[in-house]
Design a protein around this motif. Structure first.
Motif, PDB file in Angstrom:
ATOM      1  N   ALA A 118     -66.713 -10.312  -0.966  1.00 17.83           N
ATOM      2  CA  ALA A 118     -65.910 -10.061  -2.158  1.00 17.83           C
ATOM      3  C   ALA A 118     -65.152  -8.747  -2.049  1.00 17.83           C
ATOM      4  N   ALA A 119     -65.841  -7.709  -1.616  1.00 14.88           N
ATOM      5  CA  ALA A 119     -65.234  -6.384  -1.539  1.00 14.88           C
ATOM      6  C   ALA A 119     -64.124  -6.329  -0.495  1.00 14.88           C
ATOM      7  N   PHE A 120     -64.411  -6.822   0.707  1.00 11.34           N
ATOM      8  CA  PHE A 120     -63.427  -6.703   1.777  1.00 11.34           C
ATOM      9  C   PHE A 120     -62.257  -7.663   1.599  1.00 11.34           C
ATOM     10  N   THR A 121     -62.450  -8.752   0.871  1.00  8.29           N
ATOM     11  CA  THR A 121     -61.308  -9.602   0.533  1.00  8.29           C
ATOM     12  C   THR A 121     -60.318  -8.806  -0.306  1.00  8.29           C
ATOM     13  N   ASN A 122     -60.840  -8.064  -1.275  1.00  4.51           N
ATOM     14  CA  ASN A 122     -59.979  -7.204  -2.101  1.00  4.51           C
ATOM     15  C   ASN A 122     -59.381  -6.055  -1.297  1.00  4.51           C
ATOM     16  N   ILE A 123     -60.193  -5.420  -0.463  1.00  9.29           N
ATOM     17  CA  ILE A 123     -59.723  -4.275   0.319  1.00  9.29           C
ATOM     18  C   ILE A 123     -58.595  -4.679   1.263  1.00  9.29           C
ATOM     19  N   VAL A 124     -58.801  -5.787   1.984  1.00  9.99           N
ATOM     20  CA  VAL A 124     -57.781  -6.232   2.940  1.00  9.99           C
ATOM     21  C   VAL A 124     -56.524  -6.688   2.215  1.00  9.99           C
ATOM     22  N   ALA A 125     -56.694  -7.457   1.131  1.00  8.85           N
ATOM     23  CA  ALA A 125     -55.529  -7.923   0.377  1.00  8.85           C
ATOM     24  C   ALA A 125     -54.730  -6.744  -0.174  1.00  8.85           C
ATOM     25  N   SER A 126     -55.432  -5.746  -0.708  1.00 12.58           N
ATOM     26  CA  SER A 126     -54.754  -4.556  -1.239  1.00 12.58           C
ATOM     27  C   SER A 126     -54.053  -3.770  -0.134  1.00 12.58           C
ATOM     28  N   ASN A 140     -53.235 -11.494  -5.168  1.00  9.42           N
ATOM     29  CA  ASN A 140     -53.906 -12.779  -5.361  1.00  9.42           C
ATOM     30  C   ASN A 140     -53.529 -13.783  -4.281  1.00  9.42           C
ATOM     31  N   THR A 141     -52.260 -13.780  -3.890  1.00  6.85           N
ATOM     32  CA  THR A 141     -51.822 -14.691  -2.829  1.00  6.85           C
ATOM     33  C   THR A 141     -52.527 -14.371  -1.520  1.00  6.85           C
ATOM     34  N   TRP A 142     -52.606 -13.077  -1.214  1.00  5.54           N
ATOM     35  CA  TRP A 142     -53.282 -12.681   0.018  1.00  5.54           C
ATOM     36  C   TRP A 142     -54.763 -13.033  -0.038  1.00  5.54           C
ATOM     37  N   MET A 143     -55.393 -12.906  -1.199  1.00  5.07           N
ATOM     38  CA  MET A 143     -56.812 -13.231  -1.303  1.00  5.07           C
ATOM     39  C   MET A 143     -57.044 -14.717  -1.039  1.00  5.07           C
ATOM     40  N   ILE A 144     -56.170 -15.566  -1.546  1.00  7.58           N
ATOM     41  CA  ILE A 144     -56.293 -17.006  -1.290  1.00  7.58           C
ATOM     42  C   ILE A 144     -56.144 -17.293   0.202  1.00  7.58           C
ATOM     43  N   ILE A 145     -55.159 -16.660   0.837  1.00  7.61           N
ATOM     44  CA  ILE A 145     -54.934 -16.846   2.270  1.00  7.61           C
ATOM     45  C   ILE A 145     -56.139 -16.356   3.068  1.00  7.61           C
ATOM     46  N   LEU A 146     -56.660 -15.205   2.681  1.00  2.63           N
ATOM     47  CA  LEU A 146     -57.796 -14.619   3.397  1.00  2.63           C
ATOM     48  C   LEU A 146     -59.052 -15.474   3.272  1.00  2.63           C
ATOM     49  N   LEU A 147     -59.302 -16.036   2.093  1.00  2.76           N
ATOM     50  CA  LEU A 147     -60.469 -16.885   1.902  1.00  2.76           C
ATOM     51  C   LEU A 147     -60.378 -18.146   2.760  1.00  2.76           C
ATOM     52  N   LEU A 202     -68.649 -22.975   3.222  1.00  2.00           N
ATOM     53  CA  LEU A 202     -67.868 -23.224   2.010  1.00  2.00           C
ATOM     54  C   LEU A 202     -68.544 -22.610   0.791  1.00  2.00           C
ATOM     55  N   ILE A 203     -69.866 -22.763   0.692  1.00  2.00           N
ATOM     56  CA  ILE A 203     -70.602 -22.174  -0.436  1.00  2.00           C
ATOM     57  C   ILE A 203     -70.453 -20.657  -0.431  1.00  2.00           C
ATOM     58  N   THR A 204     -70.583 -20.052   0.739  1.00  2.00           N
ATOM     59  CA  THR A 204     -70.444 -18.604   0.862  1.00  2.00           C
ATOM     60  C   THR A 204     -69.053 -18.145   0.441  1.00  2.00           C
ATOM     61  N   VAL A 205     -68.033 -18.830   0.930  1.00  2.00           N
ATOM     62  CA  VAL A 205     -66.652 -18.443   0.630  1.00  2.00           C
ATOM     63  C   VAL A 205     -66.340 -18.623  -0.852  1.00  2.00           C
ATOM     64  N   ILE A 206     -66.814 -19.715  -1.445  1.00  2.32           N
ATOM     65  CA  ILE A 206     -66.535 -19.968  -2.867  1.00  2.32           C
ATOM     66  C   ILE A 206     -67.168 -18.894  -3.755  1.00  2.32           C
ATOM     67  N   ILE A 207     -68.438 -18.588  -3.505  1.00  6.34           N
ATOM     68  CA  ILE A 207     -69.113 -17.581  -4.338  1.00  6.34           C
ATOM     69  C   ILE A 207     -68.515 -16.193  -4.096  1.00  6.34           C
ATOM     70  N   GLY A 208     -68.293 -15.848  -2.824  1.00  8.20           N
ATOM     71  CA  GLY A 208     -67.673 -14.555  -2.528  1.00  8.20           C
ATOM     72  C   GLY A 208     -66.281 -14.453  -3.114  1.00  8.20           C
ATOM     73  N   GLY A 209     -65.520 -15.540  -3.019  1.00 11.50           N
ATOM     74  CA  GLY A 209     -64.171 -15.542  -3.583  1.00 11.50           C
ATOM     75  C   GLY A 209     -64.161 -15.428  -5.089  1.00 11.50           C
ATOM     76  N   PHE A 257     -62.297 -12.481  -7.238  1.00  9.09           N
ATOM     77  CA  PHE A 257     -61.273 -12.694  -8.263  1.00  9.09           C
ATOM     78  C   PHE A 257     -61.724 -12.294  -9.662  1.00  9.09           C
ATOM     79  N   ARG A 258     -63.034 -12.423  -9.927  1.00  8.03           N
ATOM     80  CA  ARG A 258     -63.477 -12.308 -11.317  1.00  8.03           C
ATOM     81  C   ARG A 258     -64.338 -11.095 -11.641  1.00  8.03           C
ATOM     82  N   GLY A 259     -64.630 -10.265 -10.718  1.00 15.57           N
ATOM     83  CA  GLY A 259     -65.372  -9.092 -11.148  1.00 15.57           C
ATOM     84  C   GLY A 259     -66.420  -8.556 -10.223  1.00 15.57           C
ATOM     85  N   TYR A 260     -66.167  -8.554  -8.910  1.00 12.38           N
ATOM     86  CA  TYR A 260     -67.149  -7.943  -8.027  1.00 12.38           C
ATOM     87  C   TYR A 260     -67.305  -6.458  -8.341  1.00 12.38           C
TER      88      TYR A 260
END
Length: 537
Positions: A144-152, A213-220, A430-437, A441-444
């Motif tokens: 969750a954290a690095f998805t945000n960090i990389v996207a930002s 948000n677009t980058w986060m979707i691509i990264l996931l 898939l379970i890991t990516v969905i929960i991490g994603g 998106f919603r409040g890590y």
């Protein structure tokens, strides 16, 4: 004081430690170069694939580095540069080095399985399940954290986005060439490094501008594919080539220091208490990857152990990579220490610790004749590349641990349909990516303050597993016990302080209480295992 002395001191200390303490650990533990590793005995062409030492060092170093050894020391500079430097050097040599090398070695002797399997071997299934659950939840936070960090990072530095995409394409070409077309590693490396430079240049010319948000979707989507793809196609070659970015950044920073020789402006020591933060335990929680990090044990016992060609490489990959990271952490504290307090505040407010580091290394490299803006952009690109590496490595590790959690504990036992589904690599990923994603998106951020304590508690638990295994197999184990005791003390005190500060925050309070209870339960569970005189195979 001249900052040059800090880098000289750390490099000399790390070289001596590698030649002496690292060699002593290898001898005491009984590393055996004649013993086949899981990469050979369990080779599957997907996760278990032997890699040459330089390639594996590149993967391991790229995965454990990320932004951790940069952000931690700069954040801890509020206590002064001296305690930060002492912990980086002492921690890397006697804590992180032992932790990383031991985790890798124990995993290799357990078929390339995670540290959770080592705990299961010494403490039983209950300890294994508790550790696996905790490790998987920690990795979810990392995703969750690095998805945000990389996207930002891609939004703030769109040049890095273009370069990162080109890096991935280049890595695939490199992997196919070296592993399937017979291209020698030396020739492939020269061509790959040259094209790596071209990719950086093209990124500057053609930046990609997308929303966070677009980058986060691509990264996931990317990390799902990357974590189920055979390691020889992407993970090994990408991390190996990317490591040259970090080597170049380290070399540029160190050589630039020798030329510029800036004076340290930060006080050696400020105060034991700064605001609401106490030097103990906050210093040892904050610096994390720059001295010891639980995430390293998951990398070493997750992806690295499955690619180890020979046990003779354990010292270089496990212990050596931690010491190199110590050099990176030293450079990080210097970038915060050589500027005035007002300058540090301006740089921090403009882009956080990563901006402080990029500005500092860019300044050092500019003393060698490079234009400052190009040097700073290069450092930013390198950091972004390694954050992406940590992201997809964490996803693969979470997949491994999830599969192990639901796998049968009895040899020869059959799994039911539900268990078989959960241990499927695509389903578990898939379970890991969905929960991490979802957290991304919603409040890590609501649970992010707990991550530092969780990560360091993970290190204490990994040392606990290592100490138990070493003792139960008749090996010297005190080198793991003393760091373990200290890390448990620091982590548990930090959790108590976190609970007291967040009585009105139910999310953080629940997480802190849960981690505290987990640590106590595992400590109590380990007492019987430590007391046992029965030796394991």
């Amino acid at each position: 004081m001249n900052s040059l002395w800090l880098i000289i001191f750390s490099i000399i200390a790390f070289i001596l430690a590698y030649a002496t303490y690292g060699a002593w650990l290898a001898k005491k533990w009984g590393l055996d170069i004649t013993k086949e590793t899981p990469a050979h005995t369990m080779s599957d062409g997907v996760d278990y694939v032997p890699a040459k030492a330089p390639v594996l060092l590149g993967h391991h170093f790229s995965s454990i580095a990320g932004a951790g050894p940069i952000v931690g020391p700069i954040a801890a500079s509020m206590f002064g540069w001296l305690p930060v430097m002492l912990w980086i050097v002492i921690g890397s040599i006697f804590f992180g080095g032992v932790h990383d090398m031991g985790s890798l070695f124990a995993s290799v002797r357990h078929g390339g399985r995670s540290i959770g399997e080592v705990i299961g071997h010494t403490m039983g299934n209950k300890g294994k399940k508790l550790f696996a659950l905790f490790a998987w939840l920690t990795l979810i936070l990392v995703v969750a954290a690095f998805t945000n960090i990389v996207a930002s990072a891609f939004v703030s530095t769109p040049e890095a986005a273009t370069s990162s995409i080109l890096f991935i394409i280049l890595a695939i070409i490199f992997g196919v060439g070296v592993y399937r077309r017979g291209v020698s590693l030396a020739v492939g490396t020269v061509i790959g490094v040259v094209l790596l430079g071209v990719a950086v240049w093209v990124g500057v010319l053609f930046p990609i501008n997308l929303s966070v948000n677009t980058w986060m979707i691509i990264l996931l989507g990317y990390i799902f594919v990357a974590s189920v793809t055979p390691v020889w196609i992407l993970l090994q070659p990408r991390d190996y080539l990317n490591s040259f970015l970090l080597y170049a950044m380290l070399a540029g920073g160190v050589i630039g220091l020798f030329v510029l020789r800036p004076e340290i402006q930060l006080p050696a020591y400020t105060s034991f208490k700064v605001g609401t933060n106490y030097l103990f335990p906050i210093l040892f929680i904050t610096i994390a990857c720059g001295a010891i990090s639980g995430f390293h044990s998951l990398v070493g016992s997750g992806t690295t152990s499955k690619q180890l060609d020979t046990e003779g490489d354990i010292k270089l990959v496990g212990y050596g990579a931690m010491l190199i990271e110590g050099v990176l952490a030293t450079l990080a504290i210097i970038t915060a220490a050589y500027v005035t307090k007002d300058q540090l505040g301006v740089l921090t407010s403009a882009g956080g610790a990563l901006n402080v580091f990029a500005d500092g290394i860019g300044t050092f490299m500019a003393s060698l004749g490079f234009p400052f803006i190009i040097a700073k952009n290069f450092v930013t690109l390198a950091i972004s590349a390694f954050a992406l590496t940590s992201l997809d490595t964490a996803t693969r590790l979470a997949r491994f641990i999830f599969q192990e959690f639901f796998s049968s504990d009895k040899e020869g036992a059959t799994s039911n349909g539900f268990t078989s589904t959960l241990t499927n690599k695509y389903v578990s990923t898939l379970i890991t990516v969905i929960i991490g994603g979802t957290l991304a998106f919603r409040g890590y951020r609501s649970v992010w303050p707990i991550f530092g304590s969780a990560n360091q508690l993970l290190a204490a638990l990994a040392l606990l597993a290592l100490a138990l295994w070493l003792k139960r197999t008749g090996r010297e184990y005190k080198m793991a016990v003393y760091p373990m005791i200290f890390m448990f003390a620091a982590t548990l005190v930090a959790l108590v302080l976190l609970m007291m500060a967040n009585l009105a925050n139910p999310v953080l309070l629940v997480f802190a209480v849960a981690l505290f209870i987990l640590a106590i339960v595992l400590i109590l569970e380990s007492r019987a295992a430590f007391a046992s005189t029965e030796e394991l195979d």
